[in-house]
Enzyme design. Structure first.
Site, PDB file in Angstrom:
ATOM      1  N   GLY A  28      -3.714 -30.869 -39.222  1.00 34.54           N
ATOM      2  CA  GLY A  28      -3.331 -29.934 -40.267  1.00 34.54           C
ATOM      3  C   GLY A  28      -1.939 -30.170 -40.788  1.00 34.54           C
ATOM      4  N   HIS A  66      -2.274 -37.610 -45.625  1.00 32.08           N
ATOM      5  CA  HIS A  66      -3.585 -37.158 -45.160  1.00 32.08           C
ATOM      6  C   HIS A  66      -4.619 -37.201 -46.291  1.00 32.08           C
ATOM      7  CE1 HIS A  66      -0.916 -34.852 -42.268  1.00 32.08           C
ATOM      8  NE2 HIS A  66      -1.741 -35.454 -41.432  1.00 32.08           N
ATOM      9  N   GLU A  69      -2.422 -46.016 -40.871  1.00 33.05           N
ATOM     10  CA  GLU A  69      -1.733 -47.126 -40.222  1.00 33.05           C
ATOM     11  C   GLU A  69      -0.308 -46.768 -39.823  1.00 33.05           C
ATOM     12  OE1 GLU A  69      -2.153 -50.343 -42.967  1.00 33.05           O
ATOM     13  OE2 GLU A  69      -4.282 -50.679 -42.471  1.00 33.05           O
ATOM     14  N   LYS A  70       0.214 -45.633 -40.298  1.00 37.91           N
ATOM     15  CA  LYS A  70       1.547 -45.216 -39.860  1.00 37.91           C
ATOM     16  C   LYS A  70       1.581 -45.039 -38.349  1.00 37.91           C
ATOM     17  CE  LYS A  70       3.191 -40.975 -40.099  1.00 37.91           C
ATOM     18  NZ  LYS A  70       3.843 -40.717 -38.780  1.00 37.91           N
ATOM     19  N   GLN A 119      -1.686 -45.708 -32.252  1.00 40.02           N
ATOM     20  CA  GLN A 119      -2.826 -44.795 -32.169  1.00 40.02           C
ATOM     21  C   GLN A 119      -4.081 -45.452 -32.737  1.00 40.02           C
ATOM     22  OE1 GLN A 119      -2.846 -40.362 -33.214  1.00 40.02           O
ATOM     23  NE2 GLN A 119      -3.645 -41.256 -35.084  1.00 40.02           N
ATOM     24  N   SER A 155       5.145 -37.657 -43.296  1.00 37.59           N
ATOM     25  CA  SER A 155       4.802 -37.128 -41.984  1.00 37.59           C
ATOM     26  C   SER A 155       4.932 -35.620 -42.009  1.00 37.59           C
ATOM     27  CB  SER A 155       5.733 -37.712 -40.910  1.00 37.59           C
ATOM     28  OG  SER A 155       5.574 -37.038 -39.679  1.00 37.59           O
ATOM     29  N   ARG A 214       6.070 -33.949 -39.702  1.00 37.47           N
ATOM     30  CA  ARG A 214       7.331 -33.614 -39.038  1.00 37.47           C
ATOM     31  C   ARG A 214       8.550 -33.815 -39.938  1.00 37.47           C
ATOM     32  NH1 ARG A 214       4.217 -35.485 -34.385  1.00 37.47           N
ATOM     33  NH2 ARG A 214       4.189 -33.821 -32.819  1.00 37.47           N
TER      34      ARG A 214
END
Length: 282
Positions: free
Chosen positions: A31, A37, A150-151, A155, A187, A189
């Site tokens: 979210g 996204h 891909e950032k 992961q 991001s 964040r």
């Protein structure tokens, strides 16, 4: 676009799509959605008839003293963005729906080797939490395709290996990093950054670009290059977690004979941890 919270309702809806022979794409998220996204949703729509975006702040991938409690929950705003992007279905389960017996009693998945080093070294257990929740989502939704940014390069490598090793019938698609005009990777964040920190943050991308250009021009003293890049980030005012140059496939330290290498960085601005990467073909 519909939003569902229970596995029972989710599967009933998806069963109807499958009876119509529709293919299903999944975009797993926590979210607080941004343009990065949304680009994943558009990528999924190119591959599949139906796009499911999951919104779940996964407690298993957060370590002690990380930002689980303060991570932004913005479901209403996220729904608006997804509806505008052509998403079909939002799956926003509770922790109890994903981990019905609780975290401590839930089966966990460990993906060896690619989970080691980089963010895996800095955040013990993080990729175990990522692999576990993605495997649960894959089983809940049973998508034909799943799209990851891909950032989060490590992961993506972890998810690809898990999917391959466990023979999951899901095609994992990587989508390019979306950046601000000054190069900072988008991001969730980034919203934590103060105005002054936001001005410093593009130094991460600048260090990646400068180092990738040195590699492309022929330098292969990777350890020295990583040290130079780390020093430049410290001078800019960041607190370095790591700056590593790795083999793009194995994520182990790059060797002079490697043709595909990836530069991975994590650094703090205040309490905010930012990651980024660039891959180079030599």
């Amino acid at each position: 676009m519909r939003t569902v919270h229970s596995l029972k309702e989710l599967r009933a809806i998806l069963r109807g799509y499958r009876q119509q022979e529709k293919t299903i794409g999944l975009v797993p998220t926590m979210g607080n959605l941004h343009e990065g996204h949304i680009s994943l949703v558009r990528k999924a729509a190119e591959a599949a008839d139906i796009v499911v975006t999951s919104i779940f702040v996964n407690p298993m991938q957060f370590g002690a003293n990380e930002d689980l409690d303060t991570y932004p929950r913005t479901l209403i705003e996220d729904q608006e963005k997804l509806g505008a992007a052509g998403n079909t279905l939002v799956f926003a389960p509770s922790a109890e729906e994903v981990y019905p017996d609780g975290l401590a009693r839930h089966t966990r998945i460990v993906v060896p080797e690619v989970s080691d080093g980089h963010c895996g070294a800095s955040r013990p257990g993080h990729f175990e939490g990522v692999a576990t929740v993605v495997s649960v989502l894959f089983n809940m939704i049973q998508p034909d395709f799943a799209v990851f940014g891909e950032k989060d390069f490590q992961q993506l490598a972890v998810i690809r290996k898990m999917t391959r090793d466990l023979m999951m019938p899901v095609e994992v698609i990587g989508a390019p990093t979306i950046r601000e005009e000054d190069g900072l990777a988008k991001s969730s964040r980034n919203g934590y950054l103060s105005e002054q920190e936001r001005m410093i943050a593009p130094a991460i991308y600048q260090a990646l670009k400068a180092t990738s250009e040195k590699i492309a021009s022929g330098r292969e003293d990777f350890h020295a290059l990583a040290q130079e890049a780390g020093n430049s980030l410290r001078e800019a005012g960041l607190s370095l977690d790591y700056f590593n140059i790795a083999n793009s496939q194995t994520l182990k330290p790059a060797a002079p004979e490697d043709r595909e290498v990836t530069l991975l960085v994590a650094a703090f601005l205040g309490t905010t941890r930012l990651i980024d990467n660039i891959s180079v073909t030599r």
